[in-house]
Design a protein around this motif. Structure first.
Motif: not given
Length: 76
Positions: A9-26
């Motif tokens: 969904l986010t386009g970021y790997e599971p180890n890229q937590i901060q990027r996933q968080l940013r995507w969800l917030k944005e």
């Protein structure tokens, strides 16, 4: 939603937590943090965010339809 789903969904790997968080917030997707710091969300939260963003809507705009019908009746 699984870690794999979230990654897709986010386009970021599971180890890229901060990027996933940013995507969800944005994108306005509600989430919580698990004990390991990873985000956890549901498909329902994703769908609500996308509907609110105007990306997806399965319900017609009844107000617009009513206004158009009323206008059409008034003009003959």
């Amino acid at each position: 939603m699984s870690d794999e789903d979230l990654s897709e969904l986010t386009g970021y790997e599971p180890n890229q937590i901060q990027r996933q968080l940013r995507w969800l917030k944005e994108n306005g997707v509600a989430f919580t943090l698990r004990r390991d710091g990873r985000p956890r969300t549901t498909w329902g939260a994703y769908e609500r965010a996308m509907t609110n963003a105007g990306v997806a809507s399965s319900e017609p705009n009844f107000d617009a339809l009513l206004a158009r019908a009323t206008k059409h009746q008034a003009h003959g």
